[in-house]
Design an enzyme around this catalytic site. Structure first.
Site, PDB file in Angstrom:
ATOM      1  N   ASP A 171     -17.810  44.011 -46.496  1.00 15.20           N
ATOM      2  CA  ASP A 171     -19.254  43.793 -46.326  1.00 15.20           C
ATOM      3  C   ASP A 171     -20.113  45.030 -46.582  1.00 15.20           C
ATOM      4  OD1 ASP A 171     -19.341  41.117 -43.859  1.00 15.20           O
ATOM      5  OD2 ASP A 171     -17.909  41.536 -45.413  1.00 15.20           O
ATOM      6  N   GLU A 223     -13.420  40.885 -32.205  1.00 16.14           N
ATOM      7  CA  GLU A 223     -13.454  41.070 -33.661  1.00 16.14           C
ATOM      8  C   GLU A 223     -13.217  42.529 -34.053  1.00 16.14           C
ATOM      9  OE1 GLU A 223     -16.516  39.982 -37.358  1.00 16.14           O
ATOM     10  OE2 GLU A 223     -17.254  40.062 -35.298  1.00 16.14           O
TER      11      GLU A 223
END
Length: 847
Positions: free
Chosen positions: A588, A816
């Site tokens: 990302d 996460e």
């Protein structure tokens, strides 16, 4: 010239030549020609011969033009258009049609907890299934709240599978404020069962605050529902449900499983109510139930379903209310066109003391298999073992089945006709694990490779089934959409702007990580003969798809220089991003060149391509294919593993670090700009001229040659890599290796006003696992750095395990990512995707 005009010219020239010939014959027949006229005739004959040759030439040309057009005429019959390539399936036999995925295997996986986005849900692996699920009413701040779809805003203390075997058993604990629910799932196949067998659910409701004199916490309200996605009518057992007299709740029939019945049994006194709905979809079922309850509360002041049904309902919801604590057993039996006594026996076996005993046996089986697969008893403390079991249980319990059509983005000037700016992929199914039930309850291509590193060690047949489903999603160009949002329930969890997939964009081909493990396992006899044969036959059929996948990357993502690659899809016209994102890389906002372009060289993609080439070469050797593809993949692998070439293209020799290359300037910032009166926004400002250069950011990408074990064990560069890893201003923290060096200008910088740093500092388990794998490898290799690699390995492994275990016991979740300063869990919680790799770290299970 168009083919049509070519044919018209040929006809015109033939016509004029014929007219001239007719005129000559007529005059010759009417009079004797004089000598001078004979010469004219001879000239005319010469001209006529030339015209005939021209005519013949044109006719031959026209003939070949027609031949070229015939295939198009066949492919495009009148009234039909050819399907665009981007939405045309890959033209080879599907992997899911292999015999190993049929018969007993297929039936054994028919029913399952394949609805990861809800707290508890059951469905079959078929496009329009019979679907079951659970809702309940929770209490928060003195108010009732409906629970159904996993969402962080519910603020459950904890939830997730503590045990799950991926096939016929799962045990889950959910703590909602003062309410504690355990949901256990069991499948059974017995004489008389329909296709896929029977299943049962045991729901145990307790409170961890029994001392509170709170009416809201003294009574529990569960809502168990059954819905038929095909629209088949569900029959209610009666208008007045009384399980003391008759345990039957509902019945129906389907072509796949035959007649079926749903039963409820409990030792406690239960109050039952129901409601029936008729709707073509179920993604808004929570709203339907809440609307029904709301109407009842307004009319009668009671939180009870209406005991009414719409005509021909395809959804039945049963409210089970009782004083806490209580337990309820729900049994689903199929193939009920048999003797009543047999049905009673099957229901009795799947409820009460018999069900409890069967569940206890399955729990013991899970524990035994866990130790056999991961062998961690001598390596872990009890609190770590609990986390390890939760990791594999949630990975398997998070497997879902989805069916629908992906939306593929098309450009505005495209000739393709779609709905707005997208065109629909073909209808397809996907059986896959998911990263996170509340945030990402769908398939992600690059996540799935990491998921399967865990799953193949537990059940290689499930692993191959999942990989086969993914490869069957390939189009004829060899492209697989990186994010799978299939069906109305999956779509309901994703904002519209993120739904469309871009056919120019890839994702790291991490499935090759698993294939490498499977090939290694065959070579080292880690599998039974049956398993090895299954893997080999799978790879034999998968080879043509894997080859197309490899070629798609090798052609669409290649760079200007030989052996270079770059991730396509970066936006070179950004006005609000500090650094244009590289979503296709999976990393990302990890900082790349400030100005995207085709001169970029992305180090991570080059290393992924080396992994893929090595795997393809190994598959050809295993299958003993023709030497040509083996040589081709071997030469590609040799090129990409050329250490000198790698260093020339990516190594900064003074720093001893590897970098991306591209058109870059460090003089970029975000500044507040007024857009209109009273409003401001952060806008990207470029204050320096970009130039082709190394992109000076040290982070996870810099370690890809190390992770790929490309660096020779005696190279000074390996020593430099160990320096960087152990340096607390670069990678090292007491909780794991951070994703971006503190020395980077992008360290912990927001990418936009609304995008906090993601891969710019926090600790990620998938990359730490790959780094640990490399450290473990170099610690075993002869060389000057083996002892140092071992010390770093032991320290890093200990830090990662301690931090994940501590967070799990403090918060009830795997996360996460983890904060690099204090180790606190960040991002999505209940992220039991690749964070579950902590179990392989515990087991020291590396390639």
């Amino acid at each position: 010239m168009a083919p049509g005009s070519s044919r018209r010219n040929a006809r015109s020239r033939t016509s004029s030549s014929t007219e001239a010939n007719d005129g000559g014959e007529n005059s010759l027949g009417n009079a004797k020609p004089r000598r001078r006229d004979r010469n004219k005739d001879q000239n005319s004959i010469r001209i006529l011969n030339v015209d005939i040759k021209i005519l013949l030439g044109i006719s031959v040309l026209a003939f070949f033009v027609i031949l070229l057009l015939i295939p198009n005429l066949i492919i495009r019959p009148a009234g039909k258009t050819q399907r665009p390539r981007v939405i045309t399936p890959f033209p080879s036999p599907k992997l899911m049609d292999l015999p190993q995925f049929q018969g007993e295997h297929r039936e054994s996986l028919y029913w399952g907890t394949y609805r990861p986005h809800v707290y508890f849900g059951i469905r079959a692996r078929t496009p329009r299934s019979l679907v079951a699920g659970l809702m309940w009413i929770g209490v928060k701040d003195g108010m009732y709240h409906m629970r159904h779809v996993c969402q962080d805003s519910d603020e459950l203390n904890t939830y997730g599978w503590t045990q799950h075997n991926g096939r016929d058993f799962g045990h889950q604990v959910l703590v909602d404020q003062g309410l504690k629910l355990t949901t256990s799932f069991l499948k059974s196949k017995s004489e008389g069962s329909g296709y896929g067998g029977d299943w049962a659910v045991q729901i145990d409701v307790q409170t961890d605050k029994p001392e509170l004199d709170n009416e809201m916490l003294r009574h529990g309200h569960l809502f168990f529902y059954l819905a038929d996605e095909s629209g088949h009518v569900l029959s209610l057992a009666g208008d007045n449900l009384d399980t003391d007299k008759n345990s039957l709740l509902a019945s129906g029939s389907r072509s796949d499983i035959g007649d079926w019945q749903l039963h409820l049994k409990s030792k406690e006194v239960l109050e039952l109510h129901y409601s029936g709905f008729r709707t073509p979809h179920i993604h808004n079922l929570s709203d339907l139930v809440q609307h029904n309850l709301g109407a009842q509360v307004r009319k009668f002041g009671q939180l009870l379903l209406s005991d009414s049904s719409e005509d021909s309902p395809n959804i039945l919801v049963f409210q089970i209310s009782a004083s806490i604590p209580f337990k309820a057993d729900i049994a689903f039996v199929s193939g009920t066109k048999v003797k009543t006594s047999k049905i009673k026996e099957r229901v009795s076996r799947l409820t009460g003391a018999s069900l409890t005993s069967l569940l206890q046996d399955k729990q013991t089986e899970f524990d035994v298999k866990f130790e056999r697969c991961f062998n961690v008893a001598d390596k872990l403390e009890p609190e770590s073992t609990i986390v390890g079991k939760a990791a594999i249980a949630n990975m398997l319990g998070g497997i879902g089945y989805f069916y629908g059509q992906s939306k593929i983005s098309i450009s505005e000037n495209s000739s393709l006709r779609g709905h707005g700016n997208f065109i629909s992929y073909w209808p397809a199914e996907l059986y896959t694990a998911v990263p996170s039930r509340p945030f990402f309850p769908r398939g992600f291509l690059w996540d799935e490779g990491f998921h399967q590193l865990l799953i193949w060690r537990w059940d290689v047949h499930i692993c191959l089934d999942i990989i086969g489903h993914w490869l069957d999603l390939m189009n004829m160009d060899g492209w697989i959409p990186r994010e799978q949002i299939l069906g109305s329930e999956a779509l309901s969890k994703v904002p519209e702007e993120f739904v469309a997939q871009y056919p120019s964009n890839g994702n790291p081909p991490t499935l090759f990580l698993v294939i490498r493990d499977l090939l290694d396992g065959i070579e080292k006899n880690k599998f039974t003969a049956t398993e090895s044969n299954g893997i080999t036959s799978f790879l034999e059929r998968a080879f043509v798809r894997l080859e197309a996948w490899f070629q798609w990357y090798n052609t669409t993502q290649k760079g200007k220089e030989m052996g270079s690659y770059y991730w396509h899809g970066r936006d070179n016209k950004v006005t609000r991003e500090l650094n244009p994102k590289t979503l296709s890389s999976g990393l990302d906002d990890y900082p790349r060149a400030s100005h995207p372009g085709d001169e970029e060289r992305h180090l991570d993609l080059r290393c992924w391509m080396l992994l893929a080439a090595n795997c393809m070469q190994s598959i050809t050797q295993l299958l003993k294919n023709d030497n040509k593809p083996e040589k081709e993949y071997g030469s590609t692998a040799k090129l990409l593993s050329d250490f000198d070439m790698l260093n020339q293209m990516h190594l900064h020799p003074l720093v001893g670090a590897y970098y991306d290359f591209g058109n870059h300037t460090e003089k970029v910032r975000l500044s507040w700009k007024e857009t209109r009166v009273g409003t401001r926004e952060l806008v990207r400002e470029v204050l320096g001229q970009p130039v082709p250069r190394f992109v000076p950011h040290i982070g996870y990408v810099s370690l890809f040659p190390f992770m790929g074990k490309i660096i020779p064990s005696d190279s000074w560069i390996l020593g430099k890599q160990l320096d960087l890893i152990s340096n607390s201003t670069v990678f090292w923290t007491d909780y794991g290796l951070r994703s971006l060096s503190k020395t980077s200008s992008m360290y912990m910088k927001r990418n936009t006003e609304h995008d906090p740093p993601y891969w710019r500092g926090p600790i990620w388990m998938n990359m730490n696992y790959m780094i640990l794998s490399a450290l473990y490898h170099y610690s075993k290799e002869d060389g000057p750095y083996s002892d140092r690699a071992r010390v770093i390995y032991d320290d890093l492994r200990g830090n990662l395990i301690r931090n994940v275990v501590r967070n799990y016991h403090q918060t009830g979740f795997l996360w996460e990512q983890y904060d690099q300063k204090k180790g606190k869990g960040k991002g999505a919680r209940l992220f039991t995707g690749w964070t579950s790799l902590v179990l392989l770290i515990m087991a020291e299970a590396y390639t």
